[in-house]
Design an enzyme around this catalytic site. Sequence first.
Site, mmCIF file in Angstrom:
data_model
loop_
_atom_site.group_PDB
_atom_site.id
_atom_site.type_symbol
_atom_site.label_atom_id
_atom_site.label_comp_id
_atom_site.label_asym_id
_atom_site.label_seq_id
_atom_site.Cartn_x
_atom_site.Cartn_y
_atom_site.Cartn_z
ATOM 1 N N SER A 1 0.793 -1.237 0.000
ATOM 2 C CA SER A 1 0.000 0.000 0.000
ATOM 3 C C SER A 1 0.821 1.281 0.000
ATOM 4 O O SER A 1 0.266 2.350 -0.245
ATOM 5 C CB SER A 1 -0.920 0.028 1.220
ATOM 6 O OG SER A 1 -2.181 -0.442 0.844
ATOM 7 N N LYS B 1 0.563 3.394 -2.954
ATOM 8 C CA LYS B 1 -0.563 4.320 -3.155
ATOM 9 C C LYS B 1 -0.099 5.785 -3.107
ATOM 10 O O LYS B 1 -0.727 6.654 -3.703
ATOM 11 C CB LYS B 1 -1.645 4.062 -2.093
ATOM 12 C CG LYS B 1 -2.342 2.711 -2.300
ATOM 13 C CD LYS B 1 -3.245 2.310 -1.143
ATOM 14 C CE LYS B 1 -3.910 0.965 -1.435
ATOM 15 N NZ LYS B 1 -4.490 0.297 -0.280
ATOM 16 N N TYR C 1 -2.998 -1.797 -10.731
ATOM 17 C CA TYR C 1 -3.012 -1.739 -9.258
ATOM 18 C C TYR C 1 -2.162 -2.870 -8.649
ATOM 19 O O TYR C 1 -1.340 -2.638 -7.757
ATOM 20 C CB TYR C 1 -4.465 -1.806 -8.756
ATOM 21 C CG TYR C 1 -4.564 -1.893 -7.258
ATOM 22 C CD1 TYR C 1 -4.280 -0.787 -6.460
ATOM 23 C CD2 TYR C 1 -4.889 -3.089 -6.632
ATOM 24 C CE1 TYR C 1 -4.332 -0.875 -5.076
ATOM 25 C CE2 TYR C 1 -4.945 -3.187 -5.244
ATOM 26 C CZ TYR C 1 -4.662 -2.080 -4.479
ATOM 27 O OH TYR C 1 -4.697 -2.166 -3.110
ATOM 28 N N TYR D 1 -4.122 2.893 8.108
ATOM 29 C CA TYR D 1 -5.302 2.030 8.282
ATOM 30 C C TYR D 1 -6.157 2.543 9.442
ATOM 31 O O TYR D 1 -6.246 3.745 9.670
ATOM 32 C CB TYR D 1 -4.893 0.559 8.497
ATOM 33 C CG TYR D 1 -4.020 -0.003 7.406
ATOM 34 C CD1 TYR D 1 -4.444 -0.010 6.083
ATOM 35 C CD2 TYR D 1 -2.772 -0.531 7.682
ATOM 36 C CE1 TYR D 1 -3.644 -0.541 5.071
ATOM 37 C CE2 TYR D 1 -1.966 -1.062 6.689
ATOM 38 C CZ TYR D 1 -2.410 -1.062 5.385
ATOM 39 O OH TYR D 1 -1.612 -1.573 4.395
ATOM 40 N N VAL E 1 0.880 -3.803 3.880
ATOM 41 C CA VAL E 1 0.815 -5.131 4.503
ATOM 42 C C VAL E 1 2.088 -5.952 4.287
ATOM 43 O O VAL E 1 2.218 -7.032 4.851
ATOM 44 C CB VAL E 1 -0.431 -5.942 4.050
ATOM 45 C CG1 VAL E 1 -1.713 -5.295 4.526
ATOM 46 C CG2 VAL E 1 -0.429 -6.170 2.547
HETATM 47 N N1 GLU Z 1 -2.152 -5.379 -2.516
HETATM 48 C C1 GLU Z 1 -2.813 -5.253 -1.268
HETATM 49 C C2 GLU Z 1 -4.308 -5.315 -1.453
HETATM 50 O O1 GLU Z 1 -4.810 -4.718 -2.360
HETATM 51 C C3 GLU Z 1 -2.394 -3.979 -0.614
HETATM 52 C C4 GLU Z 1 -2.899 -3.901 0.761
HETATM 53 C C5 GLU Z 1 -2.124 -3.027 1.687
HETATM 54 O O2 GLU Z 1 -0.907 -3.010 1.732
HETATM 55 O O3 GLU Z 1 -2.835 -2.338 2.428
HETATM 56 O O4 GLU Z 1 -5.027 -5.924 -0.740
#
Ligand code: GLU
Length: 312
Positions: free
Chosen positions: A71, A74, A196, A248, A266
């Site tokens: 994530s 992002k 993504y 989060y 994650v």
């Molecule tokens: N590729 C993970 C997902 O889309 C990323 C989640 C994350 O790191 O929060 O679930």
Amino acid sequence: MSALTDGDAYRGQALGEIHEAALALPNDGKVADYIPALATVDKARCGIAFATLDGEVHAAGDADIAFSIQSISKVFGLVLAMQRMGDGLWERVGMEPSGLPFNSIVQLEWEHGIPRNPFINAGAILVADTLVSHFSSSRLAFRSFVRRLAGSERCDVNDVVLASETRHGSRNAALAHLMKSFGNIEAEVEDVLAHYFFQCSLEMSCRELASSLLFLANRGVHPISDEHVITPRDAHRVNAILSTSGMYDQSGQFAFSVGLPAKSGVGGGIVAVVPGQGVISAWSPALNQHGNSTRALSMITGLAGRLGLSIF
Ligand code: GLU
């Protein structure tokens, strides 16, 4: 010894001691396994880097081992989309904390396919849609952008993680299809998801991550390359959303106890921006119940407390 050198020595020593202290903690978190390839990572890994605006990088532990940024990607996606889309982006994605898990679907239905913010999965998939629509090859554009910021051609995708994400991506596909049904996804869902999953599967080290995001600590200008990555106003905006939504469901607690714009993934990585000073990046794969790395969290909390880095 100059004041700067004193400061550097102090930071370096603090980093080493904080890393040692993290290793002494019980490593009882859980490695993410909903993407099966992530479950194979060595739970004992632990590293931290603090890149400062003068070009120094202090590091301790496994700071040069590349890990799955997940994530944290992002942040790069959002910045690239802000460069391309301007303010039009904010008609399609919000800037409020969601108060729900990062991959939740329910809120998206109530709110007519407009994701709450760019750091939950729906928001990042929406951002991916804008990149797919704006670049002939959004994946290559994304990777070149990250490599340029990091000053490292090494940053690349882990194909095993990419395949695993793609195979277990039903929930992300559901988010994308729901947004498409509301008319908020322009490209083909398949292409948006491919982008993504690609960006989530990128691997970088703590050192590379910290160096790459220095522009967020420097009002949008990368201090090493002098590249004007985004405007000061947009750097402010990214940091603001990181502060409210980057960690989060623990974002409020993180602001309360640490007080820095930050993003976790994650894969066990966390980056934290220290405006006017630099960027910290910490990594250790075992996660707490919120999906944040227990050891990375304790190292960043310790360093911010010890060096008095809170922005509040
Ligand atoms: N590729 C993970 C997902 O889309 C990323 C989640 C994350 O790191 O929060 O679930």
